[in-house]
Write a protein that holds these residues in place. Structure first.
Motif, short mmCIF file in Angstrom:
data_model
loop_
_atom_site.label_atom_id
_atom_site.label_comp_id
_atom_site.label_asym_id
_atom_site.label_seq_id
_atom_site.Cartn_x
_atom_site.Cartn_y
_atom_site.Cartn_z
N LEU A 52 13.31 -14.76 -4.25
CA LEU A 52 12.15 -13.95 -3.89
C LEU A 52 12.26 -13.72 -2.39
CD1 LEU A 52 9.43 -15.83 -5.95
CD2 LEU A 52 10.53 -13.65 -6.52
N ASN A 53 12.90 -12.62 -2.01
CA ASN A 53 13.25 -12.38 -0.62
C ASN A 53 12.73 -11.02 -0.18
OD1 ASN A 53 14.41 -12.06 1.88
ND2 ASN A 53 16.43 -12.73 1.25
N PRO A 54 11.71 -10.99 0.69
CA PRO A 54 11.17 -9.71 1.13
C PRO A 54 12.17 -8.85 1.92
CG PRO A 54 10.14 -11.52 2.32
CD PRO A 54 11.01 -12.12 1.27
N ALA A 55 13.26 -9.43 2.39
CA ALA A 55 14.28 -8.62 3.07
C ALA A 55 14.91 -7.61 2.11
CB ALA A 55 15.36 -9.52 3.67
N ASN A 56 14.84 -7.89 0.81
CA ASN A 56 15.37 -6.96 -0.19
C ASN A 56 14.40 -5.83 -0.48
OD1 ASN A 56 17.75 -8.42 -0.61
ND2 ASN A 56 16.74 -9.77 -2.06
N GLY A 57 13.12 -6.08 -0.28
CA GLY A 57 12.07 -5.12 -0.57
C GLY A 57 10.80 -5.88 -0.88
N THR A 58 9.67 -5.32 -0.53
CA THR A 58 8.41 -6.03 -0.73
C THR A 58 7.80 -5.77 -2.10
OG1 THR A 58 7.32 -4.23 0.44
CG2 THR A 58 7.84 -6.22 1.71
N THR A 59 8.38 -4.86 -2.85
CA THR A 59 8.00 -4.63 -4.24
C THR A 59 9.25 -4.89 -5.07
OG1 THR A 59 6.38 -2.97 -3.60
CG2 THR A 59 7.12 -2.94 -5.89
#
Length: 134
Positions: A52-59
């Motif tokens: 769960l990595n927001p660097a990939n996207g927040t959605t």
């Protein structure tokens, strides 16, 4: 530096520009008003260990096709939303999460389609099931 053309040469208008948003990185303070914005949407894998990595996207979305083990890659102040399908059909393993529910710190019972949000404050990862469909 901010420069302008005076007809014969470039002229330095200001030796240092401040108060502008950097194109990458940086910190902004004060109020921000946006007419619209677009979040990056990221499709996770369907099984195994998934960050769960927001660097990939927040959605983010995950269509489980086998056991899924989510790992925590959020830093303090970050959040993501997750559309998880097939969560009731396969084993879903969560990292250490403080679940925010009416029943207290209890992991949700998943349905065929779930929307969850995760956010981190200091070193604590929080999670909440915000809705089910199908």
């Amino acid at each position: 530096a901010l420069v302008a053309w005076n007809g014969t040469d470039f002229v330095n208008i200001t030796p240092a520009v401040s108060g502008y948003l950097a194109t990458t990185g940086g910190t902004m303070t004060g109020n921000l008003t946006l007419a619209a914005y677009t979040e990056t949407v990221y499709t996770l894998g369907t099984s195994g260990s998934l960050a769960l990595n927001p660097a990939n996207g927040t959605t983010q979305s995950c269509a489980a096709a086998s056991t899924v083990t989510f790992t925590d890659s959020l830093s303090s102040g970050q959040s993501i939303s997750l559309l998880l399908t097939n969560g009731s059909s396969y084993t879903i393993n969560w990292p250490t999460i403080t679940w925010v529910t009416s029943a207290g710190n209890t992991a949700p019972t998943l349905s065929a389609s779930n929307t969850l949000v995760f956010w981190k404050i200091s070193t604590t990862l929080y999670g909440a099931l915000v809705g089910k469909s199908a």
